[in-house]
Design a protein around this motif. Structure first.
Motif, PDB file in Angstrom:
ATOM      1  N   CYS A   1     -21.936  23.410  30.088  1.00  0.00           N
ATOM      2  CA  CYS A   1     -20.818  23.991  29.341  1.00  0.00           C
ATOM      3  C   CYS A   1     -21.188  25.442  29.015  1.00  0.00           C
ATOM      4  CB  CYS A   1     -20.565  23.203  28.058  1.00  0.00           C
ATOM      5  SG  CYS A   1     -19.221  23.889  27.068  1.00  0.00           S
ATOM      6  N   GLY A   2     -20.447  26.370  29.601  1.00  0.00           N
ATOM      7  CA  GLY A   2     -20.714  27.787  29.389  1.00  0.00           C
ATOM      8  C   GLY A   2     -19.849  28.403  28.319  1.00  0.00           C
ATOM      9  N   ALA A   3     -18.711  27.777  28.044  1.00  0.00           N
ATOM     10  CA  ALA A   3     -17.801  28.317  27.037  1.00  0.00           C
ATOM     11  C   ALA A   3     -16.828  27.243  26.584  1.00  0.00           C
ATOM     12  CB  ALA A   3     -17.028  29.506  27.595  1.00  0.00           C
ATOM     13  N   ILE A   4     -16.364  27.412  25.359  1.00  0.00           N
ATOM     14  CA  ILE A   4     -15.346  26.528  24.786  1.00  0.00           C
ATOM     15  C   ILE A   4     -14.243  27.426  24.253  1.00  0.00           C
ATOM     16  CG2 ILE A   4     -14.843  24.843  22.964  1.00  0.00           C
ATOM     17  CD1 ILE A   4     -17.832  24.020  23.128  1.00  0.00           C
ATOM     18  N   CYS A   5     -12.999  27.078  24.574  1.00  0.00           N
ATOM     19  CA  CYS A   5     -11.889  27.893  24.079  1.00  0.00           C
ATOM     20  C   CYS A   5     -10.729  27.001  23.668  1.00  0.00           C
ATOM     21  CB  CYS A   5     -11.444  28.906  25.134  1.00  0.00           C
ATOM     22  SG  CYS A   5     -10.683  28.165  26.562  1.00  0.00           S
ATOM     23  N   VAL A   6      -9.795  27.599  22.962  1.00  0.00           N
ATOM     24  CA  VAL A   6      -8.586  26.907  22.553  1.00  0.00           C
ATOM     25  C   VAL A   6      -7.625  27.004  23.729  1.00  0.00           C
ATOM     26  CG1 VAL A   6      -6.681  26.864  20.920  1.00  0.00           C
ATOM     27  CG2 VAL A   6      -8.951  27.522  20.144  1.00  0.00           C
ATOM     28  N   LEU A   7      -7.183  25.857  24.236  1.00  0.00           N
ATOM     29  CA  LEU A   7      -6.296  25.816  25.398  1.00  0.00           C
ATOM     30  C   LEU A   7      -4.985  25.133  25.077  1.00  0.00           C
ATOM     31  CD1 LEU A   7      -8.829  24.682  28.144  1.00  0.00           C
ATOM     32  CD2 LEU A   7      -7.854  26.949  27.865  1.00  0.00           C
TER      33      LEU A   7
ATOM     34  N   SER B   1     -17.395   7.592  28.995  1.00  0.00           N
ATOM     35  CA  SER B   1     -16.646   8.282  30.030  1.00  0.00           C
ATOM     36  C   SER B   1     -15.201   8.444  29.586  1.00  0.00           C
ATOM     37  CB  SER B   1     -16.735   7.537  31.358  1.00  0.00           C
ATOM     38  OG  SER B   1     -15.883   6.432  31.365  1.00  0.00           O
ATOM     39  N   HIS B   2     -14.595   9.526  30.051  1.00  0.00           N
ATOM     40  CA  HIS B   2     -13.205   9.846  29.743  1.00  0.00           C
ATOM     41  C   HIS B   2     -12.553  10.360  31.014  1.00  0.00           C
ATOM     42  CE1 HIS B   2     -13.708   9.568  25.361  1.00  0.00           C
ATOM     43  NE2 HIS B   2     -14.878  10.136  25.558  1.00  0.00           N
ATOM     44  N   SER B   3     -11.304  10.042  31.204  1.00  0.00           N
ATOM     45  CA  SER B   3     -10.557  10.586  32.333  1.00  0.00           C
ATOM     46  C   SER B   3      -9.936  11.909  31.925  1.00  0.00           C
ATOM     47  CB  SER B   3      -9.452   9.620  32.754  1.00  0.00           C
ATOM     48  OG  SER B   3     -10.012   8.435  33.258  1.00  0.00           O
ATOM     49  N   VAL B   4     -10.213  12.934  32.709  1.00  0.00           N
ATOM     50  CA  VAL B   4      -9.640  14.256  32.465  1.00  0.00           C
ATOM     51  C   VAL B   4      -9.258  14.873  33.800  1.00  0.00           C
ATOM     52  CG1 VAL B   4     -10.966  14.662  30.357  1.00  0.00           C
ATOM     53  CG2 VAL B   4     -11.867  15.440  32.545  1.00  0.00           C
ATOM     54  N   SER B   5      -8.454  15.886  33.752  1.00  0.00           N
ATOM     55  CA  SER B   5      -8.090  16.639  34.942  1.00  0.00           C
ATOM     56  C   SER B   5      -8.943  17.898  34.981  1.00  0.00           C
ATOM     57  CB  SER B   5      -6.609  17.011  34.871  1.00  0.00           C
ATOM     58  OG  SER B   5      -6.276  17.860  35.945  1.00  0.00           O
TER      59      SER B   5
ATOM     60  N   GLY C   1     -10.546  20.803  22.272  1.00  0.00           N
ATOM     61  CA  GLY C   1     -10.240  19.391  22.026  1.00  0.00           C
ATOM     62  C   GLY C   1     -11.127  18.459  22.837  1.00  0.00           C
ATOM     63  N   LEU C   2     -11.303  18.781  24.124  1.00  0.00           N
ATOM     64  CA  LEU C   2     -12.158  17.958  24.980  1.00  0.00           C
ATOM     65  C   LEU C   2     -13.615  18.059  24.542  1.00  0.00           C
ATOM     66  CD1 LEU C   2     -12.499  16.099  27.409  1.00  0.00           C
ATOM     67  CD2 LEU C   2     -12.696  18.148  28.838  1.00  0.00           C
ATOM     68  N   ALA C   3     -14.051  19.265  24.207  1.00  0.00           N
ATOM     69  CA  ALA C   3     -15.436  19.445  23.741  1.00  0.00           C
ATOM     70  C   ALA C   3     -15.700  18.591  22.503  1.00  0.00           C
ATOM     71  CB  ALA C   3     -15.712  20.919  23.448  1.00  0.00           C
ATOM     72  N   SER C   4     -14.756  18.584  21.588  1.00  0.00           N
ATOM     73  CA  SER C   4     -14.901  17.788  20.376  1.00  0.00           C
ATOM     74  C   SER C   4     -14.910  16.297  20.705  1.00  0.00           C
ATOM     75  CB  SER C   4     -13.756  18.107  19.419  1.00  0.00           C
ATOM     76  OG  SER C   4     -13.832  17.313  18.266  1.00  0.00           O
ATOM     77  N   LYS C   5     -14.005  15.878  21.579  1.00  0.00           N
ATOM     78  CA  LYS C   5     -13.910  14.471  21.954  1.00  0.00           C
ATOM     79  C   LYS C   5     -15.184  13.976  22.629  1.00  0.00           C
ATOM     80  CE  LYS C   5     -10.656  11.406  24.285  1.00  0.00           C
ATOM     81  NZ  LYS C   5      -9.394  11.352  25.035  1.00  0.00           N
ATOM     82  N   LEU C   6     -15.773  14.829  23.476  1.00  0.00           N
ATOM     83  CA  LEU C   6     -16.986  14.447  24.189  1.00  0.00           C
ATOM     84  C   LEU C   6     -18.267  14.745  23.412  1.00  0.00           C
ATOM     85  CD1 LEU C   6     -16.115  15.740  27.773  1.00  0.00           C
ATOM     86  CD2 LEU C   6     -15.908  13.416  26.886  1.00  0.00           C
ATOM     87  N   GLY C   7     -18.152  15.528  22.339  1.00  0.00           N
ATOM     88  CA  GLY C   7     -19.339  15.922  21.590  1.00  0.00           C
ATOM     89  C   GLY C   7     -20.186  16.939  22.343  1.00  0.00           C
ATOM     90  N   VAL C   8     -19.524  17.757  23.176  1.00  0.00           N
ATOM     91  CA  VAL C   8     -20.232  18.743  24.001  1.00  0.00           C
ATOM     92  C   VAL C   8     -20.200  20.110  23.329  1.00  0.00           C
ATOM     93  CG1 VAL C   8     -20.195  19.962  26.220  1.00  0.00           C
ATOM     94  CG2 VAL C   8     -19.708  17.526  26.140  1.00  0.00           C
ATOM     95  N   GLN C   9     -21.338  20.783  23.375  1.00  0.00           N
ATOM     96  CA  GLN C   9     -21.454  22.149  22.874  1.00  0.00           C
ATOM     97  C   GLN C   9     -21.935  23.042  24.003  1.00  0.00           C
ATOM     98  OE1 GLN C   9     -24.038  22.013  19.473  1.00  0.00           O
ATOM     99  NE2 GLN C   9     -22.655  20.743  18.291  1.00  0.00           N
ATOM    100  N   VAL C  10     -21.811  24.346  23.806  1.00  0.00           N
ATOM    101  CA  VAL C  10     -22.270  25.312  24.803  1.00  0.00           C
ATOM    102  C   VAL C  10     -23.743  25.063  25.112  1.00  0.00           C
ATOM    103  CG1 VAL C  10     -22.685  27.778  25.220  1.00  0.00           C
ATOM    104  CG2 VAL C  10     -20.542  27.036  24.196  1.00  0.00           C
ATOM    105  N   GLU C  11     -24.086  25.147  26.388  1.00  0.00           N
ATOM    106  CA  GLU C  11     -25.416  24.951  26.960  1.00  0.00           C
ATOM    107  C   GLU C  11     -25.786  23.482  27.148  1.00  0.00           C
ATOM    108  OE1 GLU C  11     -28.470  27.435  25.297  1.00  0.00           O
ATOM    109  OE2 GLU C  11     -27.240  29.228  25.458  1.00  0.00           O
ATOM    110  N   GLN C  12     -24.920  22.570  26.779  1.00  0.00           N
ATOM    111  CA  GLN C  12     -25.169  21.164  27.071  1.00  0.00           C
ATOM    112  C   GLN C  12     -24.608  20.839  28.449  1.00  0.00           C
ATOM    113  OE1 GLN C  12     -23.455  19.211  23.514  1.00  0.00           O
ATOM    114  NE2 GLN C  12     -25.496  18.320  23.296  1.00  0.00           N
ATOM    115  N   THR C  13     -25.191  19.837  29.089  1.00  0.00           N
ATOM    116  CA  THR C  13     -24.712  19.454  30.415  1.00  0.00           C
ATOM    117  C   THR C  13     -23.733  18.295  30.311  1.00  0.00           C
ATOM    118  OG1 THR C  13     -26.580  17.962  30.762  1.00  0.00           O
ATOM    119  CG2 THR C  13     -26.805  20.209  31.593  1.00  0.00           C
TER     120      THR C  13
END
Length: 94
Positions: free
Chosen positions: A69-75, A2-6, A42-54
């Motif tokens: 996860c429907g999309a990943i972008c640079v924020l 688990s990670h704390s995020v906003s 950055g969050l996707a990488s930290k969590l190991g999440v890719q598009v279509e994963q829950t």
């Protein structure tokens, strides 16, 4: 794990007023149906999440919601045109 995020919700029609998501898209689509989320690279990488994963988000009150996860972008400062996005955000708030 688990990670704390906003988490910030934005109406689909308002996203383009805040940021050019399509230009910063790394994976997925800007067409996000209900139950999907766009997350930063950055969050996707930290969590190991890719598009279509829950992923499950949970409030401090232990209320949970599973999203796909429907999309990943640079924020944020990692993205291009930060000043332009900040300007659009200020304009959207006026």
């Amino acid at each position: 794990m688990s990670h704390s995020v906003s988490v910030t919700g934005v109406a689909p029609d308002d996203v383009s007023a805040i940021s050019d998501i399509a230009a910063s898209l790394v994976a997925g689509s800007t067409d996000l149906p209900i139950g999907t989320a766009l997350i930063g690279q950055g969050l996707a990488s930290k969590l190991g999440v890719q598009v279509e994963q829950t992923m499950t988000i949970q409030s401090e009150r232990r209320l949970g919601q599973t999203l796909t996860c429907g999309a990943i972008c640079v924020l944020g400062s990692a993205g291009r045109g930060v000043a332009a996005r900040s300007r659009r955000l200020r304009e959207a708030r006026v």
